[in-house]
Enzyme design. Sequence first.
Site, PDB file in Angstrom:
ATOM      1  N   HIS A   1     -28.140   7.462   3.783  1.00  0.00           N
ATOM      2  CA  HIS A   1     -28.778   8.554   4.513  1.00  0.00           C
ATOM      3  C   HIS A   1     -27.881   9.137   5.592  1.00  0.00           C
ATOM      4  O   HIS A   1     -28.020  10.312   5.939  1.00  0.00           O
ATOM      5  CB  HIS A   1     -30.083   8.060   5.169  1.00  0.00           C
ATOM      6  CG  HIS A   1     -30.710   9.104   6.031  1.00  0.00           C
ATOM      7  ND1 HIS A   1     -31.250  10.254   5.508  1.00  0.00           N
ATOM      8  CD2 HIS A   1     -30.827   9.206   7.366  1.00  0.00           C
ATOM      9  CE1 HIS A   1     -31.707  11.012   6.494  1.00  0.00           C
ATOM     10  NE2 HIS A   1     -31.464  10.394   7.640  1.00  0.00           N
ATOM     11  N   CYS A   2     -26.939   8.372   6.110  1.00  0.00           N
ATOM     12  CA  CYS A   2     -26.246   8.806   7.329  1.00  0.00           C
ATOM     13  C   CYS A   2     -24.953   9.583   7.092  1.00  0.00           C
ATOM     14  O   CYS A   2     -24.845  10.745   7.463  1.00  0.00           O
ATOM     15  CB  CYS A   2     -25.970   7.591   8.209  1.00  0.00           C
ATOM     16  SG  CYS A   2     -27.470   6.896   8.951  1.00  0.00           S
ATOM     17  N   ILE A   3     -23.953   8.946   6.497  1.00  0.00           N
ATOM     18  CA  ILE A   3     -22.615   9.544   6.472  1.00  0.00           C
ATOM     19  C   ILE A   3     -22.558  10.861   5.693  1.00  0.00           C
ATOM     20  O   ILE A   3     -21.881  11.792   6.124  1.00  0.00           O
ATOM     21  CB  ILE A   3     -21.579   8.539   5.922  1.00  0.00           C
ATOM     22  CG1 ILE A   3     -21.618   7.256   6.752  1.00  0.00           C
ATOM     23  CG2 ILE A   3     -20.172   9.135   5.997  1.00  0.00           C
ATOM     24  CD1 ILE A   3     -20.684   6.195   6.269  1.00  0.00           C
TER      25      ILE A   3
ATOM     26  N   ASP B   1     -25.220  13.321   8.359  1.00  0.00           N
ATOM     27  CA  ASP B   1     -25.104  13.513   9.808  1.00  0.00           C
ATOM     28  C   ASP B   1     -24.080  14.571  10.229  1.00  0.00           C
ATOM     29  O   ASP B   1     -24.369  15.388  11.119  1.00  0.00           O
ATOM     30  CB  ASP B   1     -24.757  12.198  10.491  1.00  0.00           C
ATOM     31  CG  ASP B   1     -25.875  11.180  10.355  1.00  0.00           C
ATOM     32  OD1 ASP B   1     -26.865  11.490   9.668  1.00  0.00           O
ATOM     33  OD2 ASP B   1     -25.766  10.086  10.919  1.00  0.00           O
TER      34      ASP B   1
END
Length: 433
Positions: free
Chosen positions: A266-268, A271
């Site tokens: 979900h992040c890299i 974001d």
Amino acid sequence: MSESDKIPYVGIVGLGYVGLPLAREFAAGGANVLGFDVNQQSVERINSGKSPLKHIPDEQVAGMVSTGRFEGTTDMSRMNKPDCLLICVPTPLTENREPDMTYVEDTCRTISENMRKGQLIVLESTTYPGTTRELMLPILEAGSGLTAGEDFFLAYSPEREDPGNKSFRTGTIPKVVGGLNKPSLKAAMDIYKYAIDQLVPVESCEVAEAAKIIENTYRCINIAMVNELKMLFDRMGIDVWSVINAAKTKPFGFQAFYPGPGLGGHCIPIDPFYLTWRARQYGLPTKFIELAGEINTSMPEYVIHRTMEALNSRKKAINGAKILVLGLAYKKDIDDVRESPSLELIELLRDKGAKVSYNDPYIPETWKQRKYDLKMKSRKITPKMLAGFDAVLIATDHSDYDYQMITDNAQLVIDTRNSCDKCKAAKKKVWKA
């Protein structure tokens, strides 16, 4: 928390990859926890002592439930009961790579209709700087008639989950906390101390929001660099994995990052685009970050190109080729497919006429997602089955795989994770991508 009972009553909205581990830590710390989720089946499973997540064992969930300090519910009218509500909902991107704040907005509206005076509201979901103050605060105030910072407290504390990482758990990872004002920060610190070993207070919600963004943008940029070097070194006949292993022997000034078939989780992958979107609102394009994002999102296409080269070396076309993709999860030893490059790889292979199957020991079948609906089931691996494919594409380096057996029996292996580096294999049987 209430005057009659000093044990905090913690509400967690979203019992997924962030919310469930957080609930586990609070329950272990002695707090009472009420978990909210819209998925009735998932809530029923959790309340029966079963875990919906591979990296959280059933016995841990059963232990939480058996203490009587944890319960899951789909009844949002109960949101006025806990001392705090910690929001752990998805924050994906739209098709245009802009923040999709639908889940956060809907959650805040639901909270505003049910909250009471004195509660603490904290967002944990990854987002852009300004979300808590500019997006959440107006929704919460308008729906509740209460004033943030006075009638209720508001804070931001970014999740730092790393599913499958055995070196850390939620409670041992230092936690950044930023409040709308000093009373909000104090309320958040007082709650989180029951679950987290080390708290890192910062001066505002915006600092906490930006800290999360910079952590993952840092990784995105460095992964983009090694992905670009992988493509360059391949043309130069140099193994990028050997280069990284040599470079990381330097005891200072270098941190090893590794290439792959694309970014997942979900992040890299997400974001940095939150930050570039926000930067455009201030008239300052973040060219460096956008370039890193472009490189990383192009990696599945590079893997397909290498697969075509490998098949061509065997006088085979990708159109009509039978290809087995190993690993659907975005990283090893977990069951999380969020933003997994494997999904795009399968679609790209299909677009070129390949007949694609997959195996993942943690994901028995695919399901409809926002972008993909592959309608596939995991195939059991056997030596005979491997030999029946024109190529095996290793997309995720699960520890369960016997890579020597795979290289022994596959006709051709395209390895995106350097998984077969120590395997004995015939020359040109294993291609790195």
